[in-house]
Each structure stands twice: as C-alpha cells, then as structure tokens.
Design a protein around this motif. Structure first.
Motif, PDB file in Angstrom:
ATOM      1  N   THR A   1      -2.461  -0.914  13.670  1.00 16.68           N
ATOM      2  CA  THR A   1      -0.928  -0.304  13.381  1.00 16.68           C
ATOM      3  C   THR A   1       0.278  -1.401  12.744  1.00 16.68           C
ATOM      4  OG1 THR A   1      -1.851   1.144  13.955  1.00 16.68           O
ATOM      5  CG2 THR A   1       0.561   1.117  13.945  1.00 16.68           C
ATOM      6  N   ILE A   2       0.544  -2.305  13.319  1.00 16.04           N
ATOM      7  CA  ILE A   2       1.702  -3.449  13.330  1.00 16.04           C
ATOM      8  C   ILE A   2       1.597  -3.838  11.591  1.00 16.04           C
ATOM      9  CG2 ILE A   2       2.115  -6.218  13.333  1.00 16.04           C
ATOM     10  CD1 ILE A   2       0.933  -4.852  16.599  1.00 16.04           C
ATOM     11  N   PRO A   3      -0.039  -4.360  11.359  1.00 16.80           N
ATOM     12  CA  PRO A   3       0.086  -4.837   9.696  1.00 16.80           C
ATOM     13  C   PRO A   3       0.407  -3.653   9.219  1.00 16.80           C
ATOM     14  CG  PRO A   3      -1.484  -5.406  10.390  1.00 16.80           C
ATOM     15  CD  PRO A   3      -1.232  -4.834  11.974  1.00 16.80           C
ATOM     16  N   LEU A   4      -0.241  -2.650   8.928  1.00 16.03           N
ATOM     17  CA  LEU A   4       0.227  -1.319   8.699  1.00 16.03           C
ATOM     18  C   LEU A   4       1.459  -1.388   8.659  1.00 16.03           C
ATOM     19  CD1 LEU A   4      -1.253   1.366   7.135  1.00 16.03           C
ATOM     20  CD2 LEU A   4      -1.183   2.441   8.997  1.00 16.03           C
ATOM     21  N   LEU A   5       2.027  -1.203   9.093  1.00 21.52           N
ATOM     22  CA  LEU A   5       3.535  -0.827   9.471  1.00 21.52           C
ATOM     23  C   LEU A   5       4.134  -1.313   8.721  1.00 21.52           C
ATOM     24  CD1 LEU A   5       4.580   0.544  13.154  1.00 21.52           C
ATOM     25  CD2 LEU A   5       4.258   2.128  10.458  1.00 21.52           C
ATOM     26  N   TYR A   6       4.633  -2.894   8.568  1.00 18.87           N
ATOM     27  CA  TYR A   6       4.612  -3.903   8.243  1.00 18.87           C
ATOM     28  C   TYR A   6       4.596  -3.545   6.195  1.00 18.87           C
ATOM     29  CZ  TYR A   6       5.763  -7.909   5.807  1.00 18.87           C
ATOM     30  OH  TYR A   6       6.441  -9.412   4.843  1.00 18.87           O
ATOM     31  N   ILE A   7       3.230  -3.211   5.586  1.00 16.62           N
ATOM     32  CA  ILE A   7       2.959  -2.782   4.308  1.00 16.62           C
ATOM     33  C   ILE A   7       3.467  -1.657   3.528  1.00 16.62           C
ATOM     34  CG2 ILE A   7       0.500  -2.472   2.598  1.00 16.62           C
ATOM     35  CD1 ILE A   7      -0.691  -3.961   4.683  1.00 16.62           C
TER      36      ILE A   7
ATOM     37  N   TRP B   1       8.871   2.884  -1.025  1.00 14.91           N
ATOM     38  CA  TRP B   1       8.034   4.409  -1.676  1.00 14.91           C
ATOM     39  C   TRP B   1       7.751   4.444  -2.691  1.00 14.91           C
ATOM     40  CZ3 TRP B   1       8.880   9.340   0.058  1.00 14.91           C
ATOM     41  CH2 TRP B   1       8.492  10.799  -1.255  1.00 14.91           C
ATOM     42  N   PRO B   2       7.044   3.431  -3.476  1.00 10.00           N
ATOM     43  CA  PRO B   2       5.968   3.086  -4.751  1.00 10.00           C
ATOM     44  C   PRO B   2       4.565   3.950  -3.377  1.00 10.00           C
ATOM     45  CG  PRO B   2       7.467   1.596  -5.339  1.00 10.00           C
ATOM     46  CD  PRO B   2       8.183   2.004  -3.891  1.00 10.00           C
ATOM     47  N   GLY B   3       4.240   3.132  -2.429  1.00  7.98           N
ATOM     48  CA  GLY B   3       3.626   2.780  -1.818  1.00  7.98           C
ATOM     49  C   GLY B   3       3.230   3.783  -0.887  1.00  7.98           C
ATOM     50  N   PHE B   4       4.192   4.588  -0.984  1.00  9.53           N
ATOM     51  CA  PHE B   4       4.500   5.834   0.704  1.00  9.53           C
ATOM     52  C   PHE B   4       2.923   6.707   0.302  1.00  9.53           C
ATOM     53  CE2 PHE B   4       5.900   9.161   3.025  1.00  9.53           C
ATOM     54  CZ  PHE B   4       6.375   8.048   4.178  1.00  9.53           C
ATOM     55  N   LEU B   5       2.872   7.321  -0.234  1.00 15.06           N
ATOM     56  CA  LEU B   5       1.961   8.261  -0.043  1.00 15.06           C
ATOM     57  C   LEU B   5       0.608   7.967   0.288  1.00 15.06           C
ATOM     58  CD1 LEU B   5       0.973  11.558  -0.623  1.00 15.06           C
ATOM     59  CD2 LEU B   5       0.628   9.930  -2.661  1.00 15.06           C
ATOM     60  N   GLY B   6       0.238   6.565  -0.419  1.00 16.38           N
ATOM     61  CA  GLY B   6      -0.644   5.581   0.420  1.00 16.38           C
ATOM     62  C   GLY B   6      -1.403   5.909   2.215  1.00 16.38           C
ATOM     63  N   TRP B   7      -0.391   4.317   2.116  1.00 12.42           N
ATOM     64  CA  TRP B   7       0.176   3.909   3.964  1.00 12.42           C
ATOM     65  C   TRP B   7       0.336   5.029   4.974  1.00 12.42           C
ATOM     66  CZ3 TRP B   7      -2.290  -0.076   3.751  1.00 12.42           C
ATOM     67  CH2 TRP B   7      -2.342  -0.278   2.156  1.00 12.42           C
ATOM     68  N   ILE B   8       1.336   6.021   4.190  1.00  8.84           N
ATOM     69  CA  ILE B   8       1.744   7.068   5.442  1.00  8.84           C
ATOM     70  C   ILE B   8       0.731   7.583   5.980  1.00  8.84           C
ATOM     71  CG2 ILE B   8       2.245   8.943   4.074  1.00  8.84           C
ATOM     72  CD1 ILE B   8       4.055   7.789   7.393  1.00  8.84           C
ATOM     73  N   PHE B   9      -1.170   7.674   5.365  1.00  9.46           N
ATOM     74  CA  PHE B   9      -1.064   8.366   5.494  1.00  9.46           C
ATOM     75  C   PHE B   9      -2.545   7.509   6.172  1.00  9.46           C
ATOM     76  CE2 PHE B   9      -0.628  11.664   2.148  1.00  9.46           C
ATOM     77  CZ  PHE B   9      -0.308  12.863   2.710  1.00  9.46           C
ATOM     78  N   LEU B  10      -2.413   6.461   6.007  1.00 14.77           N
ATOM     79  CA  LEU B  10      -3.236   5.449   6.652  1.00 14.77           C
ATOM     80  C   LEU B  10      -2.931   5.231   8.258  1.00 14.77           C
ATOM     81  CD1 LEU B  10      -6.042   3.556   6.385  1.00 14.77           C
ATOM     82  CD2 LEU B  10      -4.562   2.268   5.398  1.00 14.77           C
TER      83      LEU B  10
ATOM     84  N   LEU C   1      -9.345   9.511   4.391  1.00 11.50           N
ATOM     85  CA  LEU C   1      -9.258  10.233   2.552  1.00 11.50           C
ATOM     86  C   LEU C   1      -8.235  10.751   1.610  1.00 11.50           C
ATOM     87  CD1 LEU C   1     -12.398  13.243   3.287  1.00 11.50           C
ATOM     88  CD2 LEU C   1     -12.875  10.958   2.078  1.00 11.50           C
ATOM     89  N   LEU C   2      -7.109  11.699   2.731  1.00 14.02           N
ATOM     90  CA  LEU C   2      -5.370  11.592   1.775  1.00 14.02           C
ATOM     91  C   LEU C   2      -5.236   9.978   1.365  1.00 14.02           C
ATOM     92  CD1 LEU C   2      -4.420  14.776   3.638  1.00 14.02           C
ATOM     93  CD2 LEU C   2      -5.191  13.836   1.518  1.00 14.02           C
ATOM     94  N   ALA C   3      -5.812   9.605   2.215  1.00 15.45           N
ATOM     95  CA  ALA C   3      -4.783   7.684   1.855  1.00 15.45           C
ATOM     96  C   ALA C   3      -5.844   7.380   0.866  1.00 15.45           C
ATOM     97  CB  ALA C   3      -5.555   6.859   3.162  1.00 15.45           C
ATOM     98  N   MET C   4      -7.219   7.139   1.083  1.00 12.53           N
ATOM     99  CA  MET C   4      -7.731   6.662  -0.044  1.00 12.53           C
ATOM    100  C   MET C   4      -7.101   7.394  -1.745  1.00 12.53           C
ATOM    101  SD  MET C   4     -11.539   7.744  -1.038  1.00 12.53           S
ATOM    102  CE  MET C   4     -11.954   8.744  -1.338  1.00 12.53           C
ATOM    103  N   VAL C   5      -6.932   8.515  -1.700  1.00 10.03           N
ATOM    104  CA  VAL C   5      -5.731   9.476  -3.192  1.00 10.03           C
ATOM    105  C   VAL C   5      -5.153   8.740  -3.180  1.00 10.03           C
ATOM    106  CG1 VAL C   5      -5.911  11.730  -3.702  1.00 10.03           C
ATOM    107  CG2 VAL C   5      -7.872  11.094  -2.648  1.00 10.03           C
ATOM    108  N   GLY C   6      -3.985   8.707  -2.218  1.00 14.69           N
ATOM    109  CA  GLY C   6      -2.559   8.373  -2.201  1.00 14.69           C
ATOM    110  C   GLY C   6      -3.208   6.941  -3.165  1.00 14.69           C
ATOM    111  N   THR C   7      -3.982   6.088  -2.242  1.00 16.84           N
ATOM    112  CA  THR C   7      -3.207   4.711  -3.136  1.00 16.84           C
ATOM    113  C   THR C   7      -4.312   4.752  -3.876  1.00 16.84           C
ATOM    114  OG1 THR C   7      -4.177   4.046  -0.651  1.00 16.84           O
ATOM    115  CG2 THR C   7      -4.641   2.631  -2.424  1.00 16.84           C
TER     116      THR C   7
END
Length: 87
Positions: free
Chosen positions: A20-26, A32-41, A77-83
């Motif tokens: 979770t720590i590197p995920l929050l950093y990423i 905003w451009p990468g928000f959709l995939g990373w928030i679901f992860l 699955l939503l994280a994969m689709v968002g990414t």
C-alpha cells in the motif's frame, strides 16, 4: 490446520500493508491522469487488508470474512481496465 490459516492471514496483512505504501506514492505521483487505475488497486489492497484483519479477529469460517475477502476481485479487474484506459 488452524495455525496455517492464521499464518496466511498474517502474511496477507503484511504483504498488502507493505504494498500500500508504494501504491499511495504512485497514486500521488501520477495525479489525475493515472487516478482511475491506481485508486481501484488501492481499493483492492484495502479490501484484502480488511479481510485479513477480520479473519484474524472473527476466524476464517465467518461469512462476513469470506464476503470481504472474495469481494476483492472486482476492484482488481477495474484497476486493470483503468490502467489500460489511461495507457
């Protein structure tokens, strides 16, 4: 057998807590451009942490623990689709 299940629950808490720590950093770094995939992860990791904690407290046989632990597939699955959408 019960000791093995407790060990797996503790391991999942540790692994997803550390991830979770590197995920929050990423998530903060991409903005905003990468928000959709990373928030679901992040939601996936959060559900796995909650499920592991509930399994330690209530036991692995609890129905609420099983529901929370198995609900983690949809955010993955939503994280994969968002990414893929953001790529």
């Amino acid at each position: 057998m019960l000791e093995v299940l407790v060990g797996i629950d503790v391991a999942s808490l540790v692994i997803y807590g550390i991830l979770t720590i590197p995920l929050l950093y990423i998530l903060a770094r991409h903005g905003w451009p990468g928000f959709l995939g990373w928030i679901f992860l992040f939601a996936f990791c959060s559900l796995r942490i909650i499920g592991g904690a509930m399994a330690l407290i209530n036991g692995s046989e609890s129905s609420s623990t099983a529901i929370i632990s198995n609900m983690g597939l949809s955010p993955l699955l939503l994280a994969m689709v968002g990414t893929l959408h953001e790529a």
